[in-house]
Design a protein around this motif. Sequence first.
Motif, mmCIF file in Angstrom:
data_model
loop_
_atom_site.group_PDB
_atom_site.id
_atom_site.type_symbol
_atom_site.label_atom_id
_atom_site.label_comp_id
_atom_site.label_asym_id
_atom_site.label_seq_id
_atom_site.Cartn_x
_atom_site.Cartn_y
_atom_site.Cartn_z
ATOM 1 N N MET A 129 0.839 -1.204 0.000
ATOM 2 C CA MET A 129 0.000 0.000 0.000
ATOM 3 C C MET A 129 0.871 1.252 0.000
ATOM 4 S SD MET A 129 -3.006 0.711 2.702
ATOM 5 C CE MET A 129 -4.048 2.133 2.623
ATOM 6 N N PHE A 130 1.962 1.227 0.759
ATOM 7 C CA PHE A 130 2.890 2.348 0.778
ATOM 8 C C PHE A 130 3.534 2.531 -0.592
ATOM 9 C CE2 PHE A 130 7.047 4.286 1.450
ATOM 10 C CZ PHE A 130 6.703 5.397 2.209
ATOM 11 N N ASP A 131 3.932 1.432 -1.224
ATOM 12 C CA ASP A 131 4.531 1.503 -2.563
ATOM 13 C C ASP A 131 3.554 2.063 -3.589
ATOM 14 O OD1 ASP A 131 7.168 0.900 -2.540
ATOM 15 O OD2 ASP A 131 6.965 -1.161 -3.249
ATOM 16 N N ILE A 132 2.293 1.683 -3.487
ATOM 17 C CA ILE A 132 1.287 2.222 -4.399
ATOM 18 C C ILE A 132 1.134 3.720 -4.172
ATOM 19 C CG2 ILE A 132 -1.182 2.168 -4.994
ATOM 20 C CD1 ILE A 132 -1.051 -0.878 -4.412
ATOM 21 N N GLY A 133 1.208 4.144 -2.909
ATOM 22 C CA GLY A 133 1.170 5.573 -2.606
ATOM 23 C C GLY A 133 2.344 6.311 -3.215
ATOM 24 N N VAL A 134 3.535 5.737 -3.109
ATOM 25 C CA VAL A 134 4.726 6.352 -3.708
ATOM 26 C C VAL A 134 4.571 6.423 -5.223
ATOM 27 C CG1 VAL A 134 7.199 6.021 -4.115
ATOM 28 C CG2 VAL A 134 6.264 5.698 -1.823
ATOM 29 N N TYR A 135 4.030 5.375 -5.823
ATOM 30 C CA TYR A 135 3.777 5.351 -7.268
ATOM 31 C C TYR A 135 2.927 6.548 -7.687
ATOM 32 C CZ TYR A 135 1.889 3.510 -11.710
ATOM 33 O OH TYR A 135 1.507 3.331 -13.021
ATOM 34 N N PHE A 136 1.821 6.776 -6.964
ATOM 35 C CA PHE A 136 0.927 7.880 -7.320
ATOM 36 C C PHE A 136 1.557 9.244 -7.052
ATOM 37 C CE2 PHE A 136 -2.501 4.682 -7.325
ATOM 38 C CZ PHE A 136 -3.094 5.019 -8.521
ATOM 39 N N VAL A 137 2.357 9.364 -5.995
ATOM 40 C CA VAL A 137 3.034 10.640 -5.714
ATOM 41 C C VAL A 137 3.993 10.982 -6.847
ATOM 42 C CG1 VAL A 137 4.700 11.787 -4.218
ATOM 43 C CG2 VAL A 137 2.784 10.574 -3.217
ATOM 44 N N VAL A 138 4.810 10.019 -7.239
ATOM 45 C CA VAL A 138 5.785 10.257 -8.308
ATOM 46 C C VAL A 138 5.065 10.514 -9.629
ATOM 47 C CG1 VAL A 138 7.654 9.192 -9.642
ATOM 48 C CG2 VAL A 138 7.605 8.964 -7.156
ATOM 49 N N LEU A 139 4.052 9.719 -9.931
ATOM 50 C CA LEU A 139 3.277 9.920 -11.158
ATOM 51 C C LEU A 139 2.674 11.320 -11.203
ATOM 52 C CD1 LEU A 139 1.777 8.918 -13.722
ATOM 53 C CD2 LEU A 139 0.009 8.045 -12.199
ATOM 54 N N GLY A 140 2.053 11.746 -10.120
ATOM 55 C CA GLY A 140 1.413 13.058 -10.091
ATOM 56 C C GLY A 140 2.403 14.204 -10.161
ATOM 57 N N ALA A 141 3.482 14.110 -9.386
ATOM 58 C CA ALA A 141 4.456 15.209 -9.346
ATOM 59 C C ALA A 141 5.182 15.368 -10.679
ATOM 60 C CB ALA A 141 5.459 14.976 -8.222
ATOM 61 N N ILE A 142 5.694 14.284 -11.217
ATOM 62 C CA ILE A 142 6.452 14.355 -12.470
ATOM 63 C C ILE A 142 5.527 14.711 -13.639
ATOM 64 C CG2 ILE A 142 7.950 13.094 -14.065
ATOM 65 C CD1 ILE A 142 9.251 13.737 -11.388
ATOM 66 N N SER A 143 4.309 14.194 -13.645
ATOM 67 C CA SER A 143 3.363 14.539 -14.711
ATOM 68 C C SER A 143 2.993 16.015 -14.666
ATOM 69 C CB SER A 143 2.102 13.691 -14.605
ATOM 70 O OG SER A 143 2.404 12.336 -14.807
ATOM 71 N N THR A 144 2.821 16.561 -13.466
ATOM 72 C CA THR A 144 2.524 17.989 -13.340
ATOM 73 C C THR A 144 3.650 18.820 -13.923
ATOM 74 O OG1 THR A 144 1.190 17.616 -11.368
ATOM 75 C CG2 THR A 144 2.042 19.840 -11.695
ATOM 76 N N ILE A 145 4.872 18.460 -13.597
ATOM 77 C CA ILE A 145 6.037 19.196 -14.117
ATOM 78 C C ILE A 145 6.127 19.052 -15.633
ATOM 79 C CG2 ILE A 145 8.561 19.271 -14.114
ATOM 80 C CD1 ILE A 145 8.374 18.384 -11.122
ATOM 81 N N ALA A 146 5.977 17.827 -16.134
ATOM 82 C CA ALA A 146 6.100 17.588 -17.577
ATOM 83 C C ALA A 146 5.023 18.339 -18.352
ATOM 84 C CB ALA A 146 6.022 16.091 -17.871
ATOM 85 N N LEU A 147 3.786 18.306 -17.861
ATOM 86 C CA LEU A 147 2.702 19.000 -18.567
ATOM 87 C C LEU A 147 2.888 20.514 -18.521
ATOM 88 C CD1 LEU A 147 -0.390 16.839 -17.563
ATOM 89 C CD2 LEU A 147 0.840 16.852 -19.731
ATOM 90 N N ALA A 148 3.399 21.028 -17.397
ATOM 91 C CA ALA A 148 3.664 22.476 -17.327
ATOM 92 C C ALA A 148 4.750 22.879 -18.313
ATOM 93 C CB ALA A 148 4.057 22.857 -15.908
ATOM 94 N N LEU A 149 5.776 22.060 -18.435
ATOM 95 C CA LEU A 149 6.854 22.362 -19.391
ATOM 96 C C LEU A 149 6.348 22.278 -20.831
ATOM 97 C CD1 LEU A 149 9.866 20.519 -17.737
ATOM 98 C CD2 LEU A 149 9.508 22.977 -17.900
ATOM 99 N N GLU A 150 5.498 21.294 -21.109
ATOM 100 C CA GLU A 150 4.965 21.168 -22.462
ATOM 101 C C GLU A 150 4.014 22.320 -22.789
ATOM 102 O OE1 GLU A 150 3.402 17.241 -23.206
ATOM 103 O OE2 GLU A 150 5.149 16.342 -22.246
ATOM 104 N N GLU A 151 3.245 22.797 -21.807
ATOM 105 C CA GLU A 151 2.376 23.950 -22.052
ATOM 106 C C GLU A 151 3.194 25.189 -22.383
ATOM 107 O OE1 GLU A 151 -1.701 23.334 -19.490
ATOM 108 O OE2 GLU A 151 0.055 24.118 -18.458
#
Length: 141
Positions: free
Chosen positions: A114-136
């Motif tokens: 459950m902790f690993d799944i939480g880390v998965y979502f944190v990394v997915l959300g944080a890096i995706s936010t950065i990537a989408l902001a850079l692409e915008e």
Amino acid sequence: MNTIIFRTVAPYLAALMIMFSIFVLLRGHNEPGGGFIGGLIAASAIAIYGISAGVEEVRKALVFHPVTFAGFGVFMATISGFMSLFVDAPFLKGLWLFIELGDGSELALSTPMMFDIGVYFVVLGAISTIALALEENEEGH
């Protein structure tokens, strides 16, 4: 680099990368992998799809804002830590629940997963936010 071949292949490549990221996530405690690496692979898939289809298309495909994924991941990781307090164990102590399946095998559920799944979502959300902001910024430039 936004060729017709790339635009055609990118959605399939992104789907394959998401499936592989889930595989890496689920095998993480017994072999190399886990939530962090799985989240990076998934965020890379989102970035590739964003480069080929555009940020608006990615935001439609994700349904939720990427920061929501990160918040959900922090929530899951925190809940996995507090579950140990219900059995008088230290914070973040690993707990396992074994569920008997009909064919004689067991399904093991654990707070480390459950902790690993939480880390998965944190990394997915944080890096995706950065990537989408850079692409915008790149699209608007």
